[in-house]
Design a protein around this motif. Structure first.
Motif: not given
Length: 346
Positions: A214-216, A227-230, A202-209, A110-116
């Motif tokens: 959560e999906i992984e 697993v790692r999911v594209g 348009h795409p957004y959050g490319i490679g970092k959404h 959570y801290a890695e992806w949400y920044g706190n």
């Protein structure tokens, strides 16, 4: 608990909060006891949402003004971090949280992806990941239901039966996703203004959404190995709706027929998830305004690959509808109660 379940909706001035109120208004066992919104406290719901003009609803208050001892279920429709910080102070009611705060089981992720740092890590052990069709056995005793994000809801409903059945290579899944603009929330953002989104995709959050981990997390759970999911999301110029197309590599011995059979077996008795007839492509218009999800599989030009496509309404099955579905199970009610409305078309 009285015959009617008294609910409080925190964040009722946002899209998910408003859609939750819309669903609760026709739920036969629910009483809307309190509505909260910090910036719009003191205003009526009708002033913020004109479509509620015919209904008597509580005036919006600040969350700390609610007497939670009179509430049976609290719905958190707040941004991440703010949700956990507030809900950590709520004692007594069951909690259905629509933010990201209780979806990830590891506070470090959570801290890695949400920044706190996670605001309430001690509560994570009390939370059940609320993808209803896969959490049905846990929800009746759960104190907190963590409703999945809209993209994970569509992607996981399409993929989990195939991963669980070992019919696809879970380590090579790639998801192309599209969502209506309401998925970005109601706050003023330049990128979401009409001239910015109309007549464009348009795409957004490319490679970092932030829905990627959560999906992984959930695919890892059912695959039995990390697993790692594209995953690449796209914003499309419509108000609501979501469609995902997942490209999967078939496992040894699996075929398109295998995938269809797994989806049919898993969802044949489900009230809201439907495998479409062969050759019929899921579309957002099939589910708009409803708690339904539609899914199907198609052959790829590469004979060892397949395409799995799913469509949901991002504000209903992807958010507030699934939240009500989870509440029904938590409170011992019929799962479909208050969610029987057919999709809107056109």
């Amino acid at each position: 608990m009285t015959d009617r379940i008294r609910i409080a909706v925190l964040g009722a001035s946002g899209y998910t909060g408003a859609d939750l109120v819309r669903l609760a208004l026709t739920h036969p066992r629910v009483e809307i006891a309190a509505l909260a919104a910090n910036a719009k406290a003191g205003q009526s719901m009708q002033a913020i949402w004109p479509h509620f003009a015919p209904y008597k609803l509580p005036t919006l208050v600040k969350p700390e003004e609610i007497d939670f001892s009179t509430i049976d279920v609290v719905f958190g429709c707040l941004p991440h971090a703010a949700s956990a910080e507030l809900l950590s102070k709520v004692e007594g009611p069951r909690i259905v949280d629509l933010s990201a705060d209780f979806r990830l089981t590891d506070p470090a992720v959570y801290a890695e992806w949400y920044g706190n740092a996670h605001p309430a890590p001690a509560l994570l052990t009390e939370a059940v990941y609320g993808l209803t069709e896969y959490a049905r056995g846990l929800l009746p005793t759960a104190r907190i239901a963590a409703c999945p994000g809209c993209y994970p809801t569509a992607a996981l409903l399409a993929l989990l039966p195939l991963v669980e059945g070992h019919a696809v290579d879970a380590s090579t899944i790639s998801v192309f996703a599209m969502s209506g603009v309401s998925g970005a929330g109601r706050s003023l953002k330049e990128a979401n203004l009409f001239p910015e989104v109309a007549e464009a995709v348009h795409p957004y959050g490319i490679g970092k959404h932030r829905h990627m981990p959560e999906i992984e997390q959930e695919i890892t759970r059912y695959a039995g190995h990390p697993v790692r999911v594209g995953f690449t999301p796209h914003l499309v110029p419509m108000n609501r709706g979501e469609l995902v197309t997942a490209t999967v590599d078939l496992a040894e011995g699996a075929s398109l027929a295998t995938l269809r059979e797994l989806l049919a077996q898993r969802y044949d008795e489900e009230p809201f998830v439907h495998l479409l007839p062969e050759g019929v492509a899921p579309a957002t218009r099939m589910v708009r305004g409803s708690n339904h999800a539609v899914v199907n599989v198609f052959a790829d030009r590469n004979p060892r690959r397949a395409l799995v496509i799913a469509a949901i309404d991002n504000l209903v099955k992807g958010s507030s509808g699934q939240a009500v579905q989870n509440m029904n199970l938590m409170m011992g009610l019929g799962e479909t109660l208050g969610l029987e409305a057919a999709p809107l078309f056109p």
